[in-house]
Write a protein that holds these residues in place. Structure first.
Motif, PDB file in Angstrom:
ATOM      1  N   ARG A  37      22.751   8.851 -15.230  1.00 18.33           N
ATOM      2  CA  ARG A  37      23.425  10.115 -14.920  1.00 18.33           C
ATOM      3  C   ARG A  37      23.421  11.042 -16.128  1.00 18.33           C
ATOM      4  O   ARG A  37      23.126  12.228 -16.016  1.00 18.33           O
ATOM      5  CB  ARG A  37      24.867   9.854 -14.480  1.00 18.33           C
ATOM      6  CG  ARG A  37      25.664  11.125 -14.222  1.00 18.33           C
ATOM      7  CD  ARG A  37      27.134  10.834 -13.993  1.00 18.33           C
ATOM      8  NE  ARG A  37      27.758  10.139 -15.105  1.00 18.33           N
ATOM      9  CZ  ARG A  37      28.284  10.746 -16.167  1.00 18.33           C
ATOM     10  NH1 ARG A  37      28.254  12.044 -16.277  1.00 18.33           N
ATOM     11  NH2 ARG A  37      28.857  10.045 -17.122  1.00 18.33           N
ATOM     12  N   VAL A  38      23.729  10.502 -17.307  1.00 18.85           N
ATOM     13  CA  VAL A  38      23.749  11.309 -18.527  1.00 18.85           C
ATOM     14  C   VAL A  38      22.348  11.819 -18.845  1.00 18.85           C
ATOM     15  O   VAL A  38      22.168  12.985 -19.213  1.00 18.85           O
ATOM     16  CB  VAL A  38      24.331  10.499 -19.704  1.00 18.85           C
ATOM     17  CG1 VAL A  38      24.129  11.205 -21.020  1.00 18.85           C
ATOM     18  CG2 VAL A  38      25.802  10.224 -19.466  1.00 18.85           C
ATOM     19  N   MET A  39      21.334  10.979 -18.675  1.00 16.51           N
ATOM     20  CA  MET A  39      19.961  11.404 -18.948  1.00 16.51           C
ATOM     21  C   MET A  39      19.528  12.489 -17.965  1.00 16.51           C
ATOM     22  O   MET A  39      18.806  13.402 -18.336  1.00 16.51           O
ATOM     23  CB  MET A  39      19.023  10.209 -18.896  1.00 16.51           C
ATOM     24  CG  MET A  39      19.406   9.168 -19.893  1.00 16.51           C
ATOM     25  SD  MET A  39      18.200   8.448 -20.934  1.00 16.51           S
ATOM     26  CE  MET A  39      16.857   9.487 -21.081  1.00 16.51           C
ATOM     27  N   GLN A  41      21.538  14.704 -16.567  1.00 19.25           N
ATOM     28  CA  GLN A  41      22.242  15.930 -16.916  1.00 19.25           C
ATOM     29  C   GLN A  41      21.617  16.625 -18.117  1.00 19.25           C
ATOM     30  O   GLN A  41      21.686  17.844 -18.243  1.00 19.25           O
ATOM     31  CB  GLN A  41      23.710  15.632 -17.217  1.00 19.25           C
ATOM     32  CG  GLN A  41      24.523  15.293 -15.994  1.00 19.25           C
ATOM     33  CD  GLN A  41      25.946  14.907 -16.336  1.00 19.25           C
ATOM     34  OE1 GLN A  41      26.268  14.621 -17.490  1.00 19.25           O
ATOM     35  NE2 GLN A  41      26.802  14.888 -15.334  1.00 19.25           N
ATOM     36  N   ASN A  42      21.013  15.847 -19.011  1.00 23.39           N
ATOM     37  CA  ASN A  42      20.449  16.405 -20.240  1.00 23.39           C
ATOM     38  C   ASN A  42      18.981  16.787 -20.125  1.00 23.39           C
ATOM     39  O   ASN A  42      18.385  17.194 -21.106  1.00 23.39           O
ATOM     40  CB  ASN A  42      20.619  15.416 -21.393  1.00 23.39           C
ATOM     41  CG  ASN A  42      22.063  15.260 -21.787  1.00 23.39           C
ATOM     42  OD1 ASN A  42      22.857  16.176 -21.627  1.00 23.39           O
ATOM     43  ND2 ASN A  42      22.410  14.100 -22.300  1.00 23.39           N
ATOM     44  N   SER A  43      18.371  16.628 -18.966  1.00 21.38           N
ATOM     45  CA  SER A  43      16.956  16.955 -18.830  1.00 21.38           C
ATOM     46  C   SER A  43      16.714  17.751 -17.560  1.00 21.38           C
ATOM     47  O   SER A  43      17.560  17.821 -16.674  1.00 21.38           O
ATOM     48  CB  SER A  43      16.119  15.681 -18.814  1.00 21.38           C
ATOM     49  OG  SER A  43      16.326  14.981 -17.612  1.00 21.38           O
ATOM     50  N   ASN A  44      15.550  18.303 -17.477  1.00 25.66           N
ATOM     51  CA  ASN A  44      15.143  19.058 -16.297  1.00 25.66           C
ATOM     52  C   ASN A  44      13.918  18.411 -15.663  1.00 25.66           C
ATOM     53  O   ASN A  44      13.045  19.099 -15.156  1.00 25.66           O
ATOM     54  CB  ASN A  44      14.820  20.509 -16.674  1.00 25.66           C
ATOM     55  CG  ASN A  44      16.041  21.249 -17.163  1.00 25.66           C
ATOM     56  OD1 ASN A  44      17.135  21.002 -16.689  1.00 25.66           O
ATOM     57  ND2 ASN A  44      15.852  22.137 -18.107  1.00 25.66           N
ATOM     58  N   THR A  50      12.697   9.577 -10.794  1.00 28.21           N
ATOM     59  CA  THR A  50      11.632   9.941 -11.733  1.00 28.21           C
ATOM     60  C   THR A  50      12.056   9.673 -13.161  1.00 28.21           C
ATOM     61  O   THR A  50      11.278   9.137 -13.960  1.00 28.21           O
ATOM     62  CB  THR A  50      11.267  11.429 -11.561  1.00 28.21           C
ATOM     63  OG1 THR A  50      10.896  11.664 -10.211  1.00 28.21           O
ATOM     64  CG2 THR A  50      10.138  11.833 -12.480  1.00 28.21           C
ATOM     65  N   ILE A  51      13.271  10.037 -13.494  1.00 32.23           N
ATOM     66  CA  ILE A  51      13.785   9.798 -14.844  1.00 32.23           C
ATOM     67  C   ILE A  51      13.867   8.300 -15.111  1.00 32.23           C
ATOM     68  O   ILE A  51      13.491   7.829 -16.181  1.00 32.23           O
ATOM     69  CB  ILE A  51      15.150  10.477 -15.031  1.00 32.23           C
ATOM     70  CG1 ILE A  51      14.975  11.994 -14.961  1.00 32.23           C
ATOM     71  CG2 ILE A  51      15.789  10.071 -16.341  1.00 32.23           C
ATOM     72  CD1 ILE A  51      16.266  12.752 -14.914  1.00 32.23           C
ATOM     73  N   THR A  62      15.662  -2.575 -21.036  1.00 32.33           N
ATOM     74  CA  THR A  62      16.875  -2.808 -21.826  1.00 32.33           C
ATOM     75  C   THR A  62      17.485  -1.513 -22.346  1.00 32.33           C
ATOM     76  O   THR A  62      18.642  -1.513 -22.770  1.00 32.33           O
ATOM     77  CB  THR A  62      16.586  -3.739 -23.018  1.00 32.33           C
ATOM     78  OG1 THR A  62      15.554  -3.153 -23.824  1.00 32.33           O
ATOM     79  CG2 THR A  62      16.162  -5.106 -22.539  1.00 32.33           C
ATOM     80  N   THR A  63      16.737  -0.419 -22.289  1.00 30.41           N
ATOM     81  CA  THR A  63      17.287   0.855 -22.745  1.00 30.41           C
ATOM     82  C   THR A  63      18.433   1.338 -21.853  1.00 30.41           C
ATOM     83  O   THR A  63      19.256   2.131 -22.287  1.00 30.41           O
ATOM     84  CB  THR A  63      16.180   1.921 -22.837  1.00 30.41           C
ATOM     85  OG1 THR A  63      16.689   3.034 -23.544  1.00 30.41           O
ATOM     86  CG2 THR A  63      15.720   2.353 -21.469  1.00 30.41           C
ATOM     87  N   LEU A  64      18.493   0.850 -20.620  1.00 32.45           N
ATOM     88  CA  LEU A  64      19.591   1.217 -19.733  1.00 32.45           C
ATOM     89  C   LEU A  64      20.919   0.627 -20.192  1.00 32.45           C
ATOM     90  O   LEU A  64      21.982   1.108 -19.806  1.00 32.45           O
ATOM     91  CB  LEU A  64      19.285   0.765 -18.306  1.00 32.45           C
ATOM     92  CG  LEU A  64      18.094   1.447 -17.643  1.00 32.45           C
ATOM     93  CD1 LEU A  64      17.772   0.763 -16.327  1.00 32.45           C
ATOM     94  CD2 LEU A  64      18.374   2.916 -17.432  1.00 32.45           C
TER      95      LEU A  64
END
Length: 80
Positions: A37-39, A41-44, A50-51, A62-64
């Motif tokens: 969700r944060v990612m 909000q910070n991208s288009n 897709t994100i 593991t980045t999640l």
């Protein structure tokens, strides 16, 4: 050392342990969604799927869970 068997056998002990496991499970299952969700909000870059696909492909799954230690510790050691 006789405290723990008596505590875990009581209703309060069972609720304490169940609450700890429940809080931990909630953080483990919800944290990746919050990260996504944060990612988003910070991208288009479009949709959440897709994100997610790009994030896992570039940095791994593991980045999640990156940064999950602090929320997990706060739920695990919370006393009401």
């Amino acid at each position: 050392m006789e405290f723990w068997p008596e505590f875990l056998a009581s209703s309060t002990g069972k609720e304490f342990v169940a609450g700890g496991f429940g809080g931990t499970a909630g953080i483990i299952s919800g944290y990746p969604l919050d990260t996504l969700r944060v990612m988003q909000q910070n991208s288009n870059n479009g949709s959440a799927f897709t994100i997610l696909r790009n994030l896992v492909a570039k940095e791994g799954p593991t980045t999640l869970y990156r940064g999950m230690a602090a929320p997990l510790a706060s739920v695990t050691f919370q006393v009401n």
